[in-house]
Design an enzyme around this catalytic site. Sequence first.
Site, PDB file in Angstrom:
ATOM      1  N   ASP A   1       7.944   5.739  -4.248  1.00 25.77           N
ATOM      2  CA  ASP A   1       6.489   5.778  -4.077  1.00 25.77           C
ATOM      3  C   ASP A   1       5.962   4.351  -4.069  1.00 25.77           C
ATOM      4  O   ASP A   1       6.297   3.540  -4.949  1.00 25.77           O
ATOM      5  CB  ASP A   1       5.832   6.559  -5.220  1.00 25.77           C
ATOM      6  CG  ASP A   1       4.332   6.724  -4.995  1.00 25.77           C
ATOM      7  OD1 ASP A   1       3.956   7.698  -4.321  1.00 25.77           O
ATOM      8  OD2 ASP A   1       3.569   5.863  -5.474  1.00 25.77           O
TER       9      ASP A   1
ATOM     10  N   GLU B   1       2.531   8.337   0.833  1.00 23.06           N
ATOM     11  CA  GLU B   1       3.246   7.084   0.615  1.00 23.06           C
ATOM     12  C   GLU B   1       4.557   7.299  -0.121  1.00 23.06           C
ATOM     13  O   GLU B   1       5.158   6.345  -0.633  1.00 23.06           O
ATOM     14  CB  GLU B   1       2.353   6.100  -0.171  1.00 23.06           C
ATOM     15  CG  GLU B   1       2.015   6.534  -1.580  1.00 23.06           C
ATOM     16  CD  GLU B   1       0.761   7.371  -1.665  1.00 23.06           C
ATOM     17  OE1 GLU B   1       0.170   7.423  -2.751  1.00 23.06           O
ATOM     18  OE2 GLU B   1       0.338   7.974  -0.643  1.00 23.06           O
TER      19      GLU B   1
END
Length: 535
Positions: free
Chosen positions: A409, A452
């Site tokens: 992430d 993301e």
Amino acid sequence: MRLGLFRRTVLRMGFSVKTILLLISTLATLVAVYISAYTMNRRKVKGAMEFSLFMLCVAIYCCGYTLELLQDDLESLLAVLRFEYIGIEGMYYFWLLFALTYTRSQPVPRWAKFLLALPSVAILFILWTNDYHGFYFTSAYLDYRSGYPALGITRGTGYILASIYTVLSLLTGSVILIRFAAKADRWTKYQALAIGVGAIFPVFIYLIRLAGIIPFYIDTGPFSALPSALVFAFLMFNDSFFELVPKARSIAMEELRDGIVVLDPKGRIADSNPAARSFLGELSLGKMLEDHPHIPSGIVGLFKKGTGAITLELPEHPSPGENTNIQTLSVFSFSVKAEDGGKLGTTMLVRDETEIADLVSRLSVLATTDELTGLSNRRNFLTMLEYCYASALASALEEKKPMAVAILDLDDFKLVNDTYGHFVGDEVLKGFSSLLNGFAGSNEIVCRYGGEEFAILLSSVEPTQAFERMEALRTLVESSPFGSSEQPITMTMSTGLACGVPGEDASLDYFLSKADEALYKAKRAGKNRTISHLA
């Protein structure tokens, strides 16, 4: 009494009768020659060659009679008669051969053609040697009953037998065509019936002549052939006999986008259309398919198999200066069967599937790839994860190969979007994806997991090695600028790693759930770090 008066009237006409007969016989000759030439140009159509030769023999018969009318001595008349009989006997032979060829699904065997020719050849031989045995006619003389010198003969046994053969051959051909018409489709039924009936007319005229009731004492054969020839001509020009169906098939073959290759039972090329030649290259008629070096072995094997289908990828033949593209072809093979089940040959259909293959490929890419980053999407990643897990599980008892799943992430990515906008955020994601794709090894699969978040599947790797790999990636990300060169952005990432050997202690759900838990631990622990969970 009336017949005698009619004959005396004819005798008074004299030269006028002969002139009329000359005009009719010449017209019959010209019509027969034209029809013969017309059908010869369509000789590839079933029955057209035999019909053309039949009409050519009719023309010889009519021409012979025209020459006979121009002679005035017995020797010349006998010489013309011998020539005339070439057309007469050939006419009956080719009529039978046409009827059989037109109505059969298979070619007439050679032995059958030979047997059919024997009666005509025998009659010709007997006539030409009649001077030695008198079997065909016992005597010949000049007959002036019609007002001009005509050939008269005293009929012998050979003449009677030849007359029986004449009637039987004409009737047999007509019966064959009429019986075929009864079973044929509407279009063929009409044509076959019309020809069969048209050919019966000369039989009746011939029988009338044998009965001796023709007032002109003339040979009625050429004149009875003229109405039949006109019937045949009407069929050809009005109903496109020998033309419409072949022409329609020819246009379809020439214009079809699919390739068609027709092969005989031995594998020789009998026909092909332009599309087939554009796909496969030059195809030589009469040449064996396997003797064409540019024909793929798969197509030759398909022909030998008989029926089936294959898909090939072949290089296109580009024009000068163009790049060579790969062409995807589907080839289907069909056996051509006769009505009795015998094999007549093989037809191959070649279809260009390049556009479809390209479309399928594009759809496959869209279904498995993230549009923004070009990496595998989540669905495709999970599919590959299931496959790798099942493969590792199958060999776990023997080799116990470990595997690992990492979920990554980008830290504070939302801040990038809020500060620089979504366009810059997309550039950061694409830059990170490019770095991630370049970093992945041969046994590692990467994907955009969502937003993301990204994921990596590491196959056949020990937990320590997996952790070191993720740390190396984290360090690389931390030191790499993203975005544009005018406005570089520094990013960090947090990683959750789940390692283990597939089995009871490490299920498929374990790798995903434990990697997700480890990621959140890394986030809560301050970000920019890797946390591993070991089964």
